[in-house]
Design an enzyme around this catalytic site. Structure first.
Site, PDB file in Angstrom:
ATOM      1  CG  ASP A 204      -1.933   1.055   1.263  1.00 38.92           C
ATOM      2  OD1 ASP A 204      -2.778   1.068   0.351  1.00 38.92           O
ATOM      3  OD2 ASP A 204      -1.919   1.890   2.198  1.00 38.92           O
ATOM      4  CD  GLU A 269      -2.099   2.208  -3.662  1.00 38.04           C
ATOM      5  OE1 GLU A 269      -3.181   2.743  -3.915  1.00 38.04           O
ATOM      6  OE2 GLU A 269      -1.420   2.546  -2.693  1.00 38.04           O
TER       7      GLU A 269
HETATM    8  C1  NOJ Z   1      -4.522   3.003  -0.921  1.00 32.89           C
HETATM    9  C2  NOJ Z   1      -5.645   2.058  -0.641  1.00 32.89           C
HETATM   10  O1  NOJ Z   1      -5.965   1.366  -1.812  1.00 32.89           O
HETATM   11  C3  NOJ Z   1      -6.793   2.891  -0.114  1.00 32.89           C
HETATM   12  O2  NOJ Z   1      -7.983   2.143  -0.019  1.00 32.89           O
HETATM   13  C4  NOJ Z   1      -6.385   3.468   1.214  1.00 32.89           C
HETATM   14  O3  NOJ Z   1      -7.400   4.333   1.675  1.00 32.89           O
HETATM   15  C5  NOJ Z   1      -5.084   4.259   1.098  1.00 32.89           C
HETATM   16  N1  NOJ Z   1      -4.097   3.570   0.325  1.00 32.89           N
HETATM   17  C6  NOJ Z   1      -4.493   4.534   2.461  1.00 32.89           C
HETATM   18  O4  NOJ Z   1      -3.990   3.360   3.029  1.00 32.89           O
END
Ligand code: NOJ
Length: 537
Positions: A204, A269
Site C-alpha cells: 500500500d 501500489e
Molecule cells: C490506498 C488504498 O488502496 C486505499 O484504499 C487506502 O485508503 C489508502 N491507500 C491509504 O492506506
C-alpha cells in the site's frame, strides 16, 4: 552479485483483487471472511485466475476500512484467524493459486501499540518511529502538506505541543522510514507471513514511504477549483517533498530480497503517473511488479487511454500490473460511460482495454465483479461508509463505496453473500449480474473474460513473446505484436485497417460483438473492438 531471476510463476499469470470484506461471508455477520473466500476459490480457478490479492485482513479500528492496521501479525476477528489464513493457503495452493496479502507500511493505525506508546511517552523509541515535528513559528502545522483525505497532513498532539504527519486520516499516522527500527520491524512482519506460506504482498502507498529530509513546502501547481473534493485538492500540489522520493527504491530492494528467499512476489501500489519514474519501481534492483493506477481513474478518453498504455509499456514491457479497476475508484463499466445517455457500452469498452492489457506483459489484475461486468453499486447517500465521503463535504463523486458492494453470487437474498446484514447497505444486484446466472449463459460477461484468459494461457507468446509496437492508423488504436500473437485495440468509433503483412492471421478472441477481416496483409476491425490474432504461417 548475480542478477535476480524473474519468478517463473509470474509468467503469464493473471491476478484478481478480492475486497476481503465484500467477497463471501461464511459466518453470517455480514462481513466477508477468509473461510468464505476459501470456499469460493474454485470459482476463481475456473475463471482462469492465477494470483489472488486480499485487501487487509488485520485487526483495525476501521477508520479506513482496514487500511489502518492495529496489529500486522494477527487477523481481525470478523475475517477469521491466522489458522484460517493457513487453511486458505492450503486450499489455494491445491488449486494452483497464489495468495498475496496487503501490507500497509506508510502508516499504522493510531490504535497500534507503537503509536499509543509514542503519544504516551515522547522519549520512547516508538516516538521516533513516527514523524513528530515542532510547530511552525506561528504555531501552525510544520509545513503546507495536506492529506489525501482532506485537511492538513498534520495533527497536533496537544500534550507534547508537537504535530505528527499523516498523508491520510489523523487515525493513520505515517511511519518514519529513515528510522532503522521501522525497517527491522517490517522485515519481521514480512517473514512472519512468508513463514506461513503467503506468496507475496501488495504494498500500500509504496510511493509514500520516505519523505524528503527538508520537510519543505510542496509547490502548488494549480487551483483545485470551487467545491472540489479532497483528492483534487491533494493533486493541486507538486508532491516533490512528501511522495515518490528517489531512495524508496532501496527499501523495495531490501524487501524484495527477503521475498525472493521464499519465492514470493511484491507488487507496489504506486500512484506515480510519470512512466519513467514508475519504471524505477520494478526490475532487478527493485520490485517484481508495480501497479499503474491511472487507467483506473480515467473516463472514456480513447486516445489518452491508448497513449498511457503504450508509452509505459515501451519503457517497461514486463513489470507492470495493469488494471482498470480497484476498490478506490468507480467501476469502469460506469466510469467509461459517464455522462453518456447510453451506458450499455461500458462492459464492451472495459473488455476492449483489458484485452489490450493482456499483451502488455507483467501481471494484469481484475477486480472482483469486473468479470461480471458490474457497474457502480447503488448506495443510499445517507448510508455512506467511506471516510473520504463522510468526512468531507463532497457531492459523493469521490466516495469509494460504489465499488465495494457485496459480490453477487446468486439470486437469493443478499445475492448469496451473507445470511446476515451486509456491512455496507447497497441494493441487491439483478439476476443477470450474478455468478450463478452468468455461468449458465455462454454469452455472458464471465464467459467472455474466461475466454480471454484461456486464450492468453494457450498462446504463451501473448505474454512472453518479444514486445513490438506496430504502426497504428490513429491515436485511438493500439497495435502490439509479441512474436506469433497480435492484438489490435480499436477504441475509436471508426472501422480501421491495420497493415500486418508477412503472416496469415487467425482471430482467437473478440472483446465484443463486432467484425474483423483479414485479407492480403490488411486487418480491418470494427469500432470499439479489441481483437487477439495468432499467426498461422
Ligand atoms: C490506498 C488504498 O488502496 C486505499 O484504499 C487506502 O485508503 C489508502 N491507500 C491509504 O492506506
Amino acid at each position: 552479485m548475480a542478477e535476480r531471476q524473474r519468478k517463473s510463476w509470474l509468467d503469464g499469470a493473471v491476478g484478481y483483487e478480492i475486497y476481503t470484506r465484500s467477497f463471501m461471508d461464511s459466518s453470517g455477520d455480514g462481513f466477508g471472511d477468509l473461510a468464505g473466500i476459501a470456499d469460493r476459490l474454485d470459482y476463481l480457478a475456473w475463471l482462469g485466475i492465477d494470483i489472488v490479492w486480499l485487501t487487509p485482513i488485520y485487526p483495525s479500528p476501521d477508520h479506513d476500512h482496514g487500511y489502518d492496521v492495529a496489529d500486522y501479525k494477527a487477523v481481525r476477528a470478523e475475517h477469521g484467524t491466522v489458522a484460517d489464513v493457513e487453511a486458505l493457503l492450503e486450499k489455494a495452493h491445491s488449486l494452483d493459486l497464489k495468495v498475496l496479502l496487503d501490507i500497509v507500511p506508510n502508516h499504522t493505525s493510531s490504535e497500534h501499540e507503537w503509536f499509543k506508546t509514542a503519544l504516551a511517552d515522547p522519549s520512547s523509541p516508538e516516538r521516533a518511529m513516527y514523524l513528530f515535528r515542532d510547530p511552525a513559528p506561528d504555531g501552525g502545522p510544520p509545513n503546507n502538506w495536506i492529506s489525501h483525505f482532506g485537511g492538513p497532513a498534520w495533527t497536533l498532539d496537544a500534550s507534547s505541543g508537537q504535530y505528527y504527519c499523516h498523508l491520510f486520516l489523523p487515525e493513520q499516522p505515517d511511519l518514519d522510514w529513515r528510522n532503522p527500527a521501522v525497517l527491522d520491524a517490517f522485515d519481521d512482519i514480512y517473514r512472519f507471513w512468508f513463514e506461513r506460506g503467503v506468496d507475496g504482498f501488495r504494498i500500500d502507498v509504496a510511493h509514500g514511504l520516505l519523505k524528503h529530509p527538508s520537510f519543505a513546502d510542496n509547490p502548488k501547481v494549480r487551483e483545485a477549483g470551487e467545491g472540489s473534493g479532497p483528492l483534487a485538492k491533494f493533486f493541486a500540489f507538486d508532491h516533490k517533498f512528501d511522495m515518490d522520493q528517489d531512495d524508496n527504491v532501496q527499501i523495495f530492494a531490501r524487501w524484495q530480497a527477503i521475498a525472493d528467499n521464499y519465492d514470493a512476489t511484491l507488487v507496489a501500489e504506486s500512484g506515480v503517473t510519470d512512466h519513467r519514474r514508475l519504471a524505477r519501481y520494478v526490475g532487478p534492483d527493485a520490485l517484481d511488479l508495480s501497479f499503474f493506477l491511472k487507467p483506473g481513474w480515467m473516463t472514456w478518453e480513447p486516445a489518452e487511454i491508448v497513449a498511457e498504455h503504450l508509452s509505459l509499456a515501451d519503457v517497461e514491457p514486463n513489470g507492470i500490473s495493469w488494471v482498470i479497476s480497484n476498490h478506490d475508484q468507480p467501476r469502469p463499466v460506469s466510469r467509461f460511460t459517464r455522462n453518456e445517455p447510453d451506458t450499455s457500452r461500458g462492459l464492451d469498452r472495459s473488455l476492449a482495454v483489458t484485452t489490450l492489457q493482456m499483451i502488455l506483459g507483467g501481471v494484469p489484475f481484475l477486480y472482483y465483479g469486473e468479470e461480471l461486468g458490474l457497474g457502480d453499486a447503488i448506495i443510499d447517500p445517507a448510508a455512506r461508509e467511506d471516510p473520504v465521503a463522510t468526512r468531507n463535504d463532497t457531492d459523493g463523486g469521490e466516495a469509494r463505496d460504489v465499488a465495494r458492494s457485496p459480490m453477487p453470487w446468486d439470486t437469493s437474498a443478499r445475492n448469496g453473500f451473507t445470511t446476515g446484514t451486509p456491512w455496507i447497505a447497497s441494493a441487491d444486484r439483478e439476476s443477470a449480474e450474478t455468478v450463478e446466472t452468468q455461468k449458465n449463459d455462454p454469452a455472458s460477461a464471465v464467459h467472455r473474460y474466461r475466454q480471454l484468459l484461456a486464450v492468453r494461457r494457450s498462446f504463451p507468446d501473448m505474454h512472453s513473446g518479444t514486445y513490438e509496437r506496430l504502426d497504428a492508423p490513429t491515436a485511438e488504436v493500439a497495435v502490439i505484436r509479441r512474436d506469433s500473437v497480435l492484438v489490435i485495440a480499436n477504441l475509436s468509433t471508426e472501422t480501421v485497417s491495420v497493415s500486418a503483412a508477412g503472416d496469415q492471421w487467425q482471430v482467437e478472441f473478440l472483446s465484443a460483438a463486432g467484425e474483423v477481416e483479414s485479407e492480403g496483409g490488411t486487418i480491418t476491425v470494427s469500432p470499439e473492438l479489441s481483437v487477439v490474432l495468432s499467426a498461422t504461417s
